[in-house]
Design a protein around this motif. Sequence first.
Motif, PDB file in Angstrom:
ATOM      1  N   SER A 172      47.126  46.762  20.899  1.00  0.00           N
ATOM      2  CA  SER A 172      47.974  47.556  21.603  1.00  0.00           C
ATOM      3  C   SER A 172      48.570  48.581  20.675  1.00  0.00           C
ATOM      4  O   SER A 172      48.822  48.579  19.661  1.00  0.00           O
ATOM      5  N   PRO A 173      49.057  49.631  21.350  1.00  0.00           N
ATOM      6  CA  PRO A 173      49.759  50.843  20.659  1.00  0.00           C
ATOM      7  C   PRO A 173      51.191  50.362  20.486  1.00  0.00           C
ATOM      8  O   PRO A 173      51.930  51.261  20.204  1.00  0.00           O
ATOM      9  N   ASP A 177      53.431  53.130  18.370  1.00  0.00           N
ATOM     10  CA  ASP A 177      54.184  53.966  19.157  1.00  0.00           C
ATOM     11  C   ASP A 177      55.806  53.784  18.593  1.00  0.00           C
ATOM     12  O   ASP A 177      56.452  54.836  18.293  1.00  0.00           O
ATOM     13  N   LYS A 178      56.092  52.606  18.086  1.00  0.00           N
ATOM     14  CA  LYS A 178      57.511  52.453  17.541  1.00  0.00           C
ATOM     15  C   LYS A 178      57.635  53.046  16.278  1.00  0.00           C
ATOM     16  O   LYS A 178      58.387  53.602  15.930  1.00  0.00           O
ATOM     17  N   ILE A 180      55.968  55.830  15.305  1.00  0.00           N
ATOM     18  CA  ILE A 180      55.792  57.177  15.378  1.00  0.00           C
ATOM     19  C   ILE A 180      57.015  57.652  16.163  1.00  0.00           C
ATOM     20  O   ILE A 180      57.687  58.865  15.734  1.00  0.00           O
ATOM     21  N   ALA A 181      57.729  56.979  16.685  1.00  0.00           N
ATOM     22  CA  ALA A 181      59.234  57.248  17.244  1.00  0.00           C
ATOM     23  C   ALA A 181      60.267  57.477  16.059  1.00  0.00           C
ATOM     24  O   ALA A 181      61.181  58.066  16.405  1.00  0.00           O
ATOM     25  N   PRO A 276      50.390  56.057  10.622  1.00  0.00           N
ATOM     26  CA  PRO A 276      51.184  56.967  11.214  1.00  0.00           C
ATOM     27  C   PRO A 276      51.852  57.940  10.183  1.00  0.00           C
ATOM     28  O   PRO A 276      51.781  58.991  10.341  1.00  0.00           O
ATOM     29  N   ASP A 301      44.467  53.062  15.055  1.00  0.00           N
ATOM     30  CA  ASP A 301      45.499  53.909  14.581  1.00  0.00           C
ATOM     31  C   ASP A 301      45.143  55.327  14.401  1.00  0.00           C
ATOM     32  O   ASP A 301      45.714  56.241  14.996  1.00  0.00           O
ATOM     33  N   TYR A 304      43.868  56.863  17.498  1.00  0.00           N
ATOM     34  CA  TYR A 304      45.035  56.918  18.761  1.00  0.00           C
ATOM     35  C   TYR A 304      45.469  58.319  18.561  1.00  0.00           C
ATOM     36  O   TYR A 304      46.116  58.893  19.298  1.00  0.00           O
ATOM     37  N   GLN A 353      40.298  57.756  23.350  1.00  0.00           N
ATOM     38  CA  GLN A 353      41.152  57.248  24.211  1.00  0.00           C
ATOM     39  C   GLN A 353      40.544  56.286  25.347  1.00  0.00           C
ATOM     40  O   GLN A 353      40.882  55.396  25.623  1.00  0.00           O
ATOM     41  N   HIS A 360      42.441  47.308  24.528  1.00  0.00           N
ATOM     42  CA  HIS A 360      43.885  47.126  25.032  1.00  0.00           C
ATOM     43  C   HIS A 360      44.158  45.612  25.519  1.00  0.00           C
ATOM     44  O   HIS A 360      43.178  45.116  25.929  1.00  0.00           O
TER      45      HIS A 360
END
Length: 380
Positions: A172-173, A177-178, A180-181, A276, A301, A304, A353, A360
Amino acid sequence: MTLSEQKKLVVGITFYVSQTNTNIWATGAIQNVIYLYLMMQNIPSVAEVILINGGDSDVLSSTLMLDGVDIKIARLPEVMDRLDVLIEGGAQVDRDSIVELHKRGAKVVAYRMGNDFVIDMERVIFKQSPGYLFQRVGFDEVWTIPQHEKTCRSYWEVMERCAVKVLPHIWSPLFIDKTIAELPSNLTFGYQKSITTPSTPKKIAILEPNVNVVKTCHYPLLVCEAAYRQDPSVFKAIYVTNTSHIKDHVTFQHFIGTMDVGLNGIATVEDRYNTPFFLAAHANVVVSHQWENELNYLYYDVLYGGYPLIHNSTMLKCGYYFEAFDAEAGATVLLDVLRHHDSRAEEYKAQAQEFLKTVHVDYPENIRQYEQALLNLFAD
């Protein structure tokens, strides 16, 4: 018991909650347990999923990045009478607990995420600290992921005395994603085309963990060296991460220090970083090599972010493949990427992608296979 008669299941997955601040990026196994938890929540035949805390703390560290994630967590004695299936994931289950669960009609599965055969060999040969110990505890089944079937299926079948089922590798991303944020505002995660010409010298990352023989920097360095000797003009830097703990080893010093990339200061020894951040801050391309570990989260990753990934995994159906243990073949691929990837960057990212959808935790076929594995535990 037929599938139609099967009630909705309560599933527990063991997890080690540590007093130390365990980073979610420390090992793929920690992520894998959380992905399995998320997967189980998507299965129609599952009523409830609980993380079973087998650790020395009751507080989830913020470094696990689980804030905002719907997590139920409990100690095994608190929920034992409710469980239909217990999956040994991140913490070992003792023999007495398995006996008790079986008395209650529950099933117990060992979920194996690492190359245990290789890891155990290394522990013995190199006199390392012991890890998992076989105890004839009575698992109903061992579940594993495709990259470990070849080396470990027979190891587990004989030693755990039960069948081994191979299930999809899942991802799962969530964590990327967390991460990257949280990147500084001056950093952007995601491959960026050269702003001048496609042949602008590139910065390469080698991100292997270098903690056991299945994933080390040796062959990625050989690939880079072979390519550099042919055309040094396309190389700006080669960052060999996760090597600070081996930088003083004489054999490693002579390995990298007698290469042209070492002598000319192109290749540098670096600490450990989360993927990341390092890609956003430092690198354009990733060169990788594995030995019987064909799927791992590093690949996902990197893909992604749309970064070109040069790899030797036959199970990875995207990226840039070269034959294992063939540095010259890898060099040919790497030089092509350094010179021409920008012209196909959009197509490459789209292919990546599409592949990531298939691993996923929400992917229907993954859900179906894991659900079937659960229900088959109760088939007569």
